[in-house]
Design an enzyme around this catalytic site. Sequence first.
Site, PDB file in Angstrom:
ATOM      1  CG  ASN A 162      -0.264  -0.260   2.493  1.00 56.49           C
ATOM      2  OD1 ASN A 162       0.448  -1.245   2.643  1.00 56.49           O
ATOM      3  ND2 ASN A 162      -0.448   0.624   3.454  1.00 56.49           N
ATOM      4  CB  CYS A 337       6.319  15.543  11.824  1.00 51.51           C
ATOM      5  SG  CYS A 337       6.970  16.842  12.863  1.00 51.51           S
TER       6      CYS A 337
END
Lengths: 413, 153
Positions: A162, A337
């Site tokens: 994926n 992040c």
Amino acid sequence: MSVTLPIYLDHNATTPVDPRVLEEMLPYFTEKFGNAASRNHQFGWAAEEAVDRARAQAASLIGASSKEIIWTSGSTESNNLAIKGGAAMYEKAPRTAESGRGHIITSAIEHKAVLDPVKRLMREGFDATFLEPPADGIVRREHVEAAMREDTILVSIMWANNEMGTLNDVPEIGALCRDRGVLFHTDATQWVGKMPTDVERDNIDLLSWSGHKIYGPKGVGALYVRRRKPRVRLVAIQDGGGHERGFRSGTLNVTGIVGFGKACELCEQEMDQDRERLLALRQKLERSIHEQLDVVQINGHPERRLPQTTNISFGFVEGESLMMGMKGIAVSSGSACTSASLEPSYVLKAIGVGDELAHSSLRFGLGRITTEQEIDYTIEQVVAAVNHLRAMSPLYDMHKEGIDISKIEWSHH
Amino acid sequence: MAYSDKVVDHYEHPRNVGSFGSTGDVKGRNDIGVGVVGAPECGDVMQLQIKVSEDGVIEDAKFKTFGCGSAIACSSLATEWLRGKSLDEGLAIKNTELVQELSLPPVKIHCSVLAEDAIRAAIDDYRHKNDSGDADASGAAGQGSETESVSQA
């Protein structure tokens, strides 16, 4: 020619419902709303007939017979049923044993919907091997063969990854498993509908796929369960009314199933032209980015990938900031992040992409609605954003000064 | 997650991007303090350089950042705030002030912490160079750049 923003290039995450699919679904919300399990009136019959038609459409797409299709809520459920249900049926030792119930082979680059069921089985007394593919990201027959044990009961290897779109040796692994008499499951969520599939030729016992990746609705999926040579049995994980031949109880999601079936039919009809068109667009995207930027890397095997998917690392720029710069373009980042997770993609890590390049990666997922104008605009935006960010990247400066970033002792926080 | 207008503005028009010279050049200069914090594998690296006048005022500050939009905005804003401040005033800048000014969501608070660390590291570097006199500065410049060490956050 101008483009309309926003541009959707995240088709590996989900796809829009094709209007022809939606049209097919609508009557089943209001007029033909029957329960497919109501055997004694015409509302039920109409629903059952629609479900049967969808079953045939789904089976046809993968070269199966209608009776081998089990409806689920999506690939996560299909994977859980295949892996947990298969392991419980084919386990070696009695349930009381703390270990030694059987060995499962999978890969480290599977979706969490495969990894986590396998990890749960490990806590319940099964053993497992997580194969780490080489840098090209491809799981091959020999990797599986080397991991095979006397007590191996199940192999689960995804067909197309994926994140990178790389294609594993599924037919070869299928043949190996058939030879050894080991159950073989493939999570084909990214593959089916985009590439030709034949569960007979490719020796597949269990195959998962999902409606929303193939221009159908969300919340509906299917599990192919082989019925002949050999007949595969599973222990159900959800108990109830005994729907789906006892494999999966629960009132059928008739509207979703109708959409799923229509989506399968359209994929079967249009797959070849979509593949060719999208491959050309993907190659244009990759080629143009390579020509206009230095230190970029395509992750995974250069050719053995889905035609519509590419995962590119842009050295010295962080993925999230890059997405921020690509105005009006929806892609996916291999970086996360956030304070909760500073970990970059475990898939890229597993194939040996360094952490800093994994943080710098974007996945572009093209689809049926993608146009060449959109790709041209995307190339422009990506190049501009990378240049903007490199102008303020201390790492790019270090690179140009000839400093090897990997040799610096960074402070880990 | 949507970014605040201020983050977008700093991202699109970063203030004071740059440096006062290459890594090797600034090492030997006593009027410049350098802070480099973070790590590429964590997805953020901030490099902050301050130029300090003889009377101890930060007369200029420059940054370069590898990181998300919030990390870029925090470092850009930090350079704006540092200019014209004394070293002690610079050290008094708190990450919470950056969070407030930029309306950072909780998941991005670590970006502001990193910026505060970068300020601290740059000021420490300047003080270190100047407290121990010329000998130290030439020593640092002589280290070479191959196995550079980055100040601890």
